[in-house]
Enzyme design. Structure first.
Site, PDB file in Angstrom:
ATOM      1  N   GLU A 206      43.055  35.908  51.796  1.00  0.00           N
ATOM      2  CA  GLU A 206      42.991  37.322  52.163  1.00  0.00           C
ATOM      3  C   GLU A 206      41.625  37.706  52.719  1.00  0.00           C
ATOM      4  OE1 GLU A 206      44.494  39.962  49.181  1.00  0.00           O
ATOM      5  OE2 GLU A 206      46.321  38.802  48.916  1.00  0.00           O
ATOM      6  N   LYS A 338      54.493  47.327  46.799  1.00  0.00           N
ATOM      7  CA  LYS A 338      54.608  46.404  47.933  1.00  0.00           C
ATOM      8  C   LYS A 338      56.024  46.548  48.479  1.00  0.00           C
ATOM      9  CE  LYS A 338      51.606  42.686  46.100  1.00  0.00           C
ATOM     10  NZ  LYS A 338      51.612  41.510  45.174  1.00  0.00           N
TER      11      LYS A 338
END
Ligand code: PGA
Ligand code: ZN
Length: 427
Positions: A206, A338
């Site tokens: 990430e 999410k």
């Protein structure tokens, strides 16, 4: 015929930040409006998530998505032909019925979430407004406070350290722009410190620095020093947030810290983490115990939930029923949202609403596998979410989202603001 009647749903195979295939969907409406979205993908997934449909077999490690793309171009396209993109609930209900499985394994959560988000964008385009404005109306003015990774560990860095995300939250920033400025300073300072210690080895999935540390606590020490080196006050201006992602290194209440070769039970892990809360300026902890360790989560929240935000990710998987149960049991005090864990926007929104109705926190989040898609930023602003988690402050699949927030803040103008301090447990 309305302007928002769906005429064409097109699936396409594109590539994500890990170089893996993923699903892009384009929705075309009768009057010419088009919406487009791309499915993200997790690596440290909760077992209760909507399942991505992957091809299996040899090609691309089994991660190919030709079947999911086919599902979009055949079944989903036929089902949604003539449906009204203005009615997101009905669109998502139709997708859920067409799939017919409890975990969305027939059409694939990847095919479904990309379709659901593309429909939302198409409806906004038909109205001539960006998605955040369509969702939030003319009163939308709240920018989410960014939660940004500095070191990436766990499943995103070959398990080089046990803790998955060492992040910062610019709790003292006056506005969204300042929060990014401060984080950029911390990120640069952390990189310089890694370099001067001879430990700079690139970045994890990430965009956070690859964690060359001997212990999890060494990463925390370095993070505090990086905040100070950036000229900022740890805790007051920039605080620490952790995603333990404990399901990745334990189950059945037994945990194994690989880096330190230590085995801990649920109480042991809770003691270790609450010890960190005493010694470091930590304001938020995600998945402190495993997804199957509800008793541990309840005990941790009882011990720490007054002081810090306790976020359920793998444990709640963006599921409104699970959020309501966790609220009753006091098993955390915030939910990670999410959209692809749920599989449709309607279901993700329901999980968000359930949390907000109880005064819980709700953090809209990206996945470790991402693309240039910026839908989650529009959802965060449009829904009035207080926080946004996107990964680190590097690599364009992350920066696209932080930058979209800047554009939205500019479009809102002088009324744009971060949530009030009182909105957070640390406020
Ligand atoms: P994932 O993890 O996107 O790799 O599943 C992110 C998180 O645990 O928050
Ligand atoms: Zn997580």
């Amino acid at each position: 015929m309305t302007d928002t009647e769906i005429h064409d749903v097109r699936g396409r195979r594109v590539w994500d930040s890990r170089g893996r295939p993923t699903v892009e969907v384009e929705v075309h409406l009768s009057a010419g409006a088009v919406g487009r979205a791309i499915a993200p993908a997790g690596a440290s997934t909760g077992s209760g998530e909507a399942m991505d449909l992957r091809d299996g077999g040899e090609a691309f490690g089994g991660y190919d998505v030709r079947r999911a793309v086919n599902a979009v171009n055949s079944e989903i396209d036929s089902e949604l032909f003539g449906a009204d993109a203005d009615d997101q609930d009905a669109i998502d209900a139709a997708l859920i019925a067409l799939d017919g499985t409890p975990n969305k394994s027939k059409l694939g959560g990847n095919a479904m979430v990309a379709t659901s988000m593309a429909v939302a964008h198409a409806a906004a385009a038909a109205e001539g407004v960006p998605l955040w404005r369509r969702l939030g109306g003319i009163r939308a003015h709240t920018l989410p406070l960014p939660e940004i990774q500095i070191f990436g560990g766990g499943a995103h860095a070959g398990r080089r350290v046990d803790v998955q995300d060492f992040m910062v939250i610019a709790v003292g920033a006056a506005d969204y722009e300042e929060a990014l400025d401060w984080t950029a300073r911390v990120y640069i300072a952390a990189g310089e410190k890694m370099a001067s210690a001879g430990k700079l080895q690139g970045v994890a999935d990430e965009g956070g620095f690859w964690p060359v540390f001997d212990t999890n606590e060494a990463a925390l020490d370095m993070l505090v020093r990086a905040i100070e080196a950036a000229g900022l006050i740890p805790g007051d201006q920039v605080a620490i947030s952790l995603d333990i992602a404990a399901s990745e290194f334990g189950s059945g209440g037994q945990y194994r810290l690989g880096l330190e070769e230590r085995a801990l039970d649920s109480d042991g892990l809770t003691d270790m983490l609450t010890g960190w809360l005493e010694r470091y300026p930590i304001v938020s902890v995600e998945d402190p115990l495993g997804e199957d360790d509800e008793a541990g989560l309840i005990a941790f929240t009882a011990a720490a939930g007054e002081r810090v935000q306790v976020i359920g990710d793998d444990y709640l998987v963006t599921n409104a029923d699970r959020v309501r149960t966790a609220i009753e049991k006091r098993a955390c005090n915030a939910v990670l949202v999410k959209p692809n864990q749920a599989g449709t926007l309607t279901e993700a929104r329901a999980a968000f609403d359930a949390a907000m109705a109880a005064g819980w926190g709700a953090v809209v989040s990206a996945r470790s596998g991402e693309t240039e898609d910026v839908t989650i930023v529009h959802l965060a602003v449009g829904w009035g979410a207080y926080q946004l988690k996107v990964g680190s402050f590097a690599r364009s699949e992350r920066m696209a989202k932080w930058n979209e927030g800047l554009r939205i803040a500019e479009a809102i103008g002088k009324n744009a603001s971060l949530p009030p301090a009182g909105a957070f447990p640390w406020g």
